[in-house]
Design a protein around this motif. Structure first.
Motif, short mmCIF file in Angstrom:
data_model
loop_
_atom_site.label_atom_id
_atom_site.label_comp_id
_atom_site.label_asym_id
_atom_site.label_seq_id
_atom_site.Cartn_x
_atom_site.Cartn_y
_atom_site.Cartn_z
N VAL A 78 0.86 -1.18 0.00
CA VAL A 78 0.00 0.00 0.00
C VAL A 78 0.90 1.23 0.00
CG1 VAL A 78 -1.79 1.28 1.24
CG2 VAL A 78 -1.80 -1.22 1.28
N ASP A 79 0.70 2.10 -0.96
CA ASP A 79 1.49 3.34 -1.06
C ASP A 79 2.99 3.07 -1.03
OD1 ASP A 79 -0.87 4.83 -1.13
OD2 ASP A 79 -0.93 5.04 1.05
N GLY A 80 3.41 2.01 -1.71
CA GLY A 80 4.83 1.71 -1.83
C GLY A 80 5.47 1.03 -0.64
N ALA A 81 4.69 0.69 0.38
CA ALA A 81 5.24 0.02 1.56
C ALA A 81 4.47 -1.26 1.83
CB ALA A 81 5.16 0.93 2.79
N ASN A 82 5.16 -2.29 2.28
CA ASN A 82 4.51 -3.55 2.60
C ASN A 82 3.84 -3.48 3.97
OD1 ASN A 82 5.16 -5.00 0.26
ND2 ASN A 82 7.19 -5.47 1.03
N ARG A 83 2.70 -4.17 4.05
CA ARG A 83 1.93 -4.31 5.29
C ARG A 83 1.45 -5.75 5.34
NH1 ARG A 83 -2.04 1.00 5.10
NH2 ARG A 83 -0.43 2.47 4.52
N ILE A 84 0.96 -6.17 6.49
CA ILE A 84 0.24 -7.44 6.55
C ILE A 84 -1.20 -7.13 6.93
CG2 ILE A 84 2.16 -9.04 6.90
CD1 ILE A 84 1.67 -8.92 9.89
N ARG A 85 -2.10 -7.88 6.29
CA ARG A 85 -3.54 -7.62 6.46
C ARG A 85 -4.25 -8.93 6.76
NH1 ARG A 85 -5.71 -5.06 1.45
NH2 ARG A 85 -4.79 -3.18 2.34
N CYS A 86 -5.19 -8.85 7.70
CA CYS A 86 -6.05 -9.98 8.03
C CYS A 86 -7.49 -9.51 7.89
CB CYS A 86 -5.79 -10.45 9.46
SG CYS A 86 -6.88 -11.77 10.00
N GLU A 87 -8.28 -10.28 7.14
CA GLU A 87 -9.69 -9.97 7.00
C GLU A 87 -10.50 -11.13 7.54
OE1 GLU A 87 -9.94 -9.20 2.82
OE2 GLU A 87 -9.23 -7.14 3.06
N THR A 88 -11.53 -10.83 8.29
CA THR A 88 -12.35 -11.87 8.89
C THR A 88 -13.79 -11.41 8.98
OG1 THR A 88 -12.45 -13.46 10.71
CG2 THR A 88 -11.97 -11.19 11.30
N THR A 89 -14.65 -12.36 9.27
CA THR A 89 -16.07 -12.08 9.44
C THR A 89 -16.46 -12.48 10.86
OG1 THR A 89 -16.47 -12.57 7.11
CG2 THR A 89 -18.37 -12.63 8.57
N VAL A 90 -17.23 -11.62 11.51
CA VAL A 90 -17.74 -11.92 12.84
C VAL A 90 -19.26 -12.06 12.76
CG1 VAL A 90 -15.85 -10.85 14.12
CG2 VAL A 90 -17.78 -9.45 13.39
N LYS A 91 -19.87 -12.50 13.86
CA LYS A 91 -21.30 -12.81 13.80
C LYS A 91 -22.20 -11.58 13.72
CE LYS A 91 -21.78 -13.61 18.77
NZ LYS A 91 -22.10 -14.62 19.77
N ASP A 92 -21.74 -10.44 14.27
CA ASP A 92 -22.54 -9.23 14.18
C ASP A 92 -21.68 -8.02 14.53
OD1 ASP A 92 -22.38 -9.17 17.03
OD2 ASP A 92 -24.28 -10.23 17.22
N PHE A 93 -22.28 -6.85 14.45
CA PHE A 93 -21.57 -5.59 14.68
C PHE A 93 -20.96 -5.54 16.08
CE2 PHE A 93 -21.37 -1.04 15.67
CZ PHE A 93 -20.67 -0.56 14.56
N ALA A 94 -21.73 -5.94 17.08
CA ALA A 94 -21.25 -5.91 18.47
C ALA A 94 -20.04 -6.84 18.64
CB ALA A 94 -22.36 -6.30 19.43
N ALA A 95 -20.05 -7.97 17.96
CA ALA A 95 -18.91 -8.89 18.04
C ALA A 95 -17.66 -8.25 17.43
CB ALA A 95 -19.24 -10.21 17.33
N GLY A 96 -17.84 -7.47 16.37
CA GLY A 96 -16.70 -6.76 15.77
C GLY A 96 -16.10 -5.76 16.74
N LEU A 97 -16.96 -5.01 17.41
CA LEU A 97 -16.47 -4.05 18.40
C LEU A 97 -15.77 -4.75 19.56
CD1 LEU A 97 -19.46 -1.54 18.47
CD2 LEU A 97 -17.28 -1.31 17.26
N GLU A 98 -16.31 -5.88 19.98
CA GLU A 98 -15.69 -6.64 21.08
C GLU A 98 -14.31 -7.16 20.67
OE1 GLU A 98 -14.65 -8.52 24.52
OE2 GLU A 98 -16.19 -6.98 24.21
N LEU A 99 -14.19 -7.67 19.44
CA LEU A 99 -12.88 -8.14 18.99
C LEU A 99 -11.89 -6.99 18.94
CD1 LEU A 99 -10.99 -10.32 18.05
CD2 LEU A 99 -11.90 -10.05 15.73
N PHE A 100 -12.34 -5.83 18.46
CA PHE A 100 -11.45 -4.66 18.45
C PHE A 100 -11.03 -4.27 19.86
CE2 PHE A 100 -12.85 -2.80 14.10
CZ PHE A 100 -12.10 -3.77 13.45
#
Length: 168
Positions: A78-100
């Motif tokens: 991204v923008d000339g620099a390497n990164r590592i990215r993980c994409e996942t699916t959670v059961k709902d919006f609240a679960a996403g906030l909890e994981l964060f």
């Protein structure tokens, strides 16, 4: 290593045995290194993020070795620099906030913070790279391994039951 599979014999090939094999074309396969093997070989999860491990951009050879220990993370540019990215699916919006929240606690303890993105209502994306170094360092892979080790089974969607096929 040997995963238990073998090549078919000449006789099996001649019999066209594969023409009558019934299977599920939509089977999902998740490749994971056994945790004990991974800890013995690479033990990134047992390390801590330190200023020394994040001081300079790592060699791509090292990055590729470390990336194999964090299966869900992909190296992206991204923008000339390497990164590592993980994409996942959670059961709902609240679960996403909890994981964060869980990732945030870990990030504070390690002093290394991923970019966190919650898109739609259940899609998460996490990116790691060392801003000060301008690319990937060992700290990024250590943090990815620690994020992977976070207990999150209660936040993931339940798998849909698959159609079962029976052979007589």
């Amino acid at each position: 290593g040997d995963f238990g599979a073998r090549d078919p014999t000449a006789g099996e090939l001649e019999s066209n045995f594969a023409d009558t094999v019934v299977g599920n074309f939509d089977t999902e396969h998740i490749l994971r290194m056994p945790q004990e093997v991974g800890k013995k070989l690479y033990s990134l999860v047992e390390k801590d993020c330190t200023p020394e491990r994040g001081a300079s951009v790592a060699d791509m050879t090292d990055c590729l070795v470390w990336q194999k220990t964090v299966w869900n993370w992909k190296i992206v540019e991204v923008d000339g620099a390497n990164r590592i990215r993980c994409e996942t699916t959670v059961k709902d919006f609240a679960a996403g906030l909890e994981l964060f929240s869980r990732v945030g606690e870990l990030a504070e303890a390690q002093g290394h913070h991923p970019d966190l993105h919650l898109t739609r209502w259940n899609k998460l994306s996490m990116e790691l790279w060392s801003h000060s170094a301008g690319g990937l360092t060992e700290n990024d892979f250590i943090m990815a391994a620690k994020i992977d080790a976070i207990e999150k089974a209660d936040l993931l969607p339940k798998p849909k039951p698959k159609k079962q096929r029976f052979w007589a």
